[in-house]
Write a protein that holds these residues in place. Sequence first.
Motif, PDB file in Angstrom:
ATOM      1  N   ASP A   1       5.535  -2.490   3.678  1.00 11.50           N
ATOM      2  CA  ASP A   1       5.257  -3.254   4.894  1.00 11.50           C
ATOM      3  C   ASP A   1       5.090  -2.344   6.102  1.00 11.50           C
ATOM      4  N   ALA A   2       5.873  -1.287   6.175  1.00 10.45           N
ATOM      5  CA  ALA A   2       5.761  -0.290   7.234  1.00 10.45           C
ATOM      6  C   ALA A   2       6.241   1.033   6.662  1.00 10.45           C
ATOM      7  N   VAL A   3       5.470   2.086   6.892  1.00 14.92           N
ATOM      8  CA  VAL A   3       5.827   3.383   6.329  1.00 14.92           C
ATOM      9  C   VAL A   3       6.660   4.197   7.311  1.00 14.92           C
ATOM     10  N   TRP A   4       6.242   4.227   8.577  1.00 14.65           N
ATOM     11  CA  TRP A   4       6.887   5.075   9.560  1.00 14.65           C
ATOM     12  C   TRP A   4       7.702   4.235  10.533  1.00 14.65           C
ATOM     13  N   SER A   5       8.469   4.898  11.385  1.00 17.35           N
ATOM     14  CA  SER A   5       9.441   4.212  12.236  1.00 17.35           C
ATOM     15  C   SER A   5       8.805   3.417  13.366  1.00 17.35           C
TER      16      SER A   5
ATOM     17  N   LEU B   1      -7.050  13.513  20.871  1.00 18.69           N
ATOM     18  CA  LEU B   1      -7.457  13.266  19.495  1.00 18.69           C
ATOM     19  C   LEU B   1      -6.228  13.395  18.620  1.00 18.69           C
ATOM     20  N   ASP B   2      -5.900  12.310  17.899  1.00 17.14           N
ATOM     21  CA  ASP B   2      -4.724  12.274  17.019  1.00 17.14           C
ATOM     22  C   ASP B   2      -5.215  12.265  15.580  1.00 17.14           C
TER      23      ASP B   2
ATOM     24  N   GLU C   1      -0.007   4.809  11.238  1.00 11.19           N
ATOM     25  CA  GLU C   1       0.147   3.473  11.821  1.00 11.19           C
ATOM     26  C   GLU C   1       0.120   3.477  13.350  1.00 11.19           C
ATOM     27  N   GLY C   2      -0.168   4.637  13.943  1.00  8.11           N
ATOM     28  CA  GLY C   2      -0.557   4.670  15.342  1.00  8.11           C
ATOM     29  C   GLY C   2       0.500   4.926  16.390  1.00  8.11           C
ATOM     30  N   ALA C   3       1.740   5.274  16.025  1.00  5.92           N
ATOM     31  CA  ALA C   3       2.806   5.393  17.023  1.00  5.92           C
ATOM     32  C   ALA C   3       2.505   6.461  18.073  1.00  5.92           C
TER      33      ALA C   3
ATOM     34  N   SER D   1      -7.024   6.202   5.914  1.00  4.89           N
ATOM     35  CA  SER D   1      -6.606   4.919   5.355  1.00  4.89           C
ATOM     36  C   SER D   1      -7.006   3.760   6.265  1.00  4.89           C
ATOM     37  N   SER D   2      -7.831   2.869   5.750  1.00  7.38           N
ATOM     38  CA  SER D   2      -8.203   1.677   6.523  1.00  7.38           C
ATOM     39  C   SER D   2      -7.010   0.737   6.684  1.00  7.38           C
ATOM     40  N   VAL D   3      -6.086   0.749   5.730  1.00  8.78           N
ATOM     41  CA  VAL D   3      -4.885  -0.083   5.834  1.00  8.78           C
ATOM     42  C   VAL D   3      -4.029   0.386   7.008  1.00  8.78           C
ATOM     43  N   ALA D   4      -3.803   1.699   7.096  1.00  5.16           N
ATOM     44  CA  ALA D   4      -3.017   2.244   8.199  1.00  5.16           C
ATOM     45  C   ALA D   4      -3.693   1.970   9.533  1.00  5.16           C
ATOM     46  N   LEU D   5      -5.003   2.137   9.587  1.00  5.67           N
ATOM     47  CA  LEU D   5      -5.723   1.927  10.840  1.00  5.67           C
ATOM     48  C   LEU D   5      -5.679   0.461  11.270  1.00  5.67           C
ATOM     49  N   GLY D   6      -5.712  -0.447  10.304  1.00  6.86           N
ATOM     50  CA  GLY D   6      -5.583  -1.862  10.634  1.00  6.86           C
ATOM     51  C   GLY D   6      -4.234  -2.160  11.273  1.00  6.86           C
ATOM     52  N   ARG D   7      -3.178  -1.569  10.730  1.00  4.07           N
ATOM     53  CA  ARG D   7      -1.851  -1.753  11.320  1.00  4.07           C
ATOM     54  C   ARG D   7      -1.786  -1.120  12.705  1.00  4.07           C
ATOM     55  N   ALA D   8      -2.378   0.071  12.833  1.00  2.00           N
ATOM     56  CA  ALA D   8      -2.366   0.754  14.123  1.00  2.00           C
ATOM     57  C   ALA D   8      -3.060  -0.085  15.191  1.00  2.00           C
ATOM     58  N   ALA D   9      -4.196  -0.664  14.844  1.00  2.00           N
ATOM     59  CA  ALA D   9      -4.929  -1.484  15.804  1.00  2.00           C
ATOM     60  C   ALA D   9      -4.107  -2.692  16.243  1.00  2.00           C
ATOM     61  N   LYS D  10      -3.385  -3.295  15.305  1.00  2.00           N
ATOM     62  CA  LYS D  10      -2.537  -4.443  15.650  1.00  2.00           C
ATOM     63  C   LYS D  10      -1.399  -4.010  16.574  1.00  2.00           C
ATOM     64  N   HIS D  11      -0.772  -2.869  16.261  1.00  2.00           N
ATOM     65  CA  HIS D  11       0.320  -2.384  17.099  1.00  2.00           C
ATOM     66  C   HIS D  11      -0.187  -2.067  18.512  1.00  2.00           C
TER      67      HIS D  11
END
Length: 213
Positions: free
Chosen positions: A21-25, A45-46, A51-53, A71-81
Motif C-alpha cells: 500500500d505504501a513503500v516509503w514513509s 530534478l528528482d 512516491e514523491g516525498a 514505475s507508473s504505480v509509484a508516479l500515480g501515488r506521487a501525483a495523488k500525494h
Amino acid sequence: MTNEPKPTTGEFWDGFYRERDAVWSGKPNAALVREVGMLAPGRALDLGCGEGADAIWLAERGWVVTGVDVSSVALGRAAKHALDAGVSNRITWERHDLATWEPVGDYTLVTAAFLHSPVDLPREHILLAASRAVAPGGMLLVVGHTAFPPWSQHAHDGEAPLPSADELAAALGLRPHEWTVETRETEGRTATGPEGQTAVLTDTVLTARRASD
C-alpha cells in the motif's frame, strides 16, 4: 523446462509498489532537508522520485520540480500525494527508464537518493547524466547506502559495499575547477523496511556545486 523472461525494470518496480500500500514513509530524505533547506528555490530534478516525498517537500518550499521514476504505480501515488498537499501545479511527473534517459535542460538542483535496484541499474552512468543536468551555480545531491539494508535482495546476494562519497566524486569526475564538493560524509540512521523491519543503516552523502559561468 522453459525459462520465463525476466521482467523489465518498469515491470519489476510496478510490481514492487503494487504489492504494498505504501513503500516509503512519506517523509523527505533527511539529507535533502539539511543540505537544501536554506537554498533559494529554483528548478529541481528528482531522479528515482518514488512516491514523491522529496519532490513534494521541495515544491512546498517554492521549487518547480520534475520528478522522474520508472514505475507508473509509484508516479500515480506521487501525483495523488502532491494533489493532497496542494502543490500539484509545481510538480511535473515523468516516467522514464533512467538507464536510457538523458535529462534535458539545466536545473538549479539535481537530487538522486538511494538509486539502488535488484534489477540492472547503471548507477554511475545515471549519476554522470545527472551531473550534466546541473546548471552553472547549481547543486548535485547524491545519497546512497554504503551497504545494502538487510531486507534488500542485494544483501542476500552478497554484493560488495557501495562507493564512499570520495569514491563517487572521483568516479563522476568532479574536477576542482568545475565543481566545489561541499559535503562528503558518512552518516548513520535508523530505518524501517517495507515489511516494518528496522535496522541501523550507514549512508553516504555527496553534495557538489557547479562553478558559475
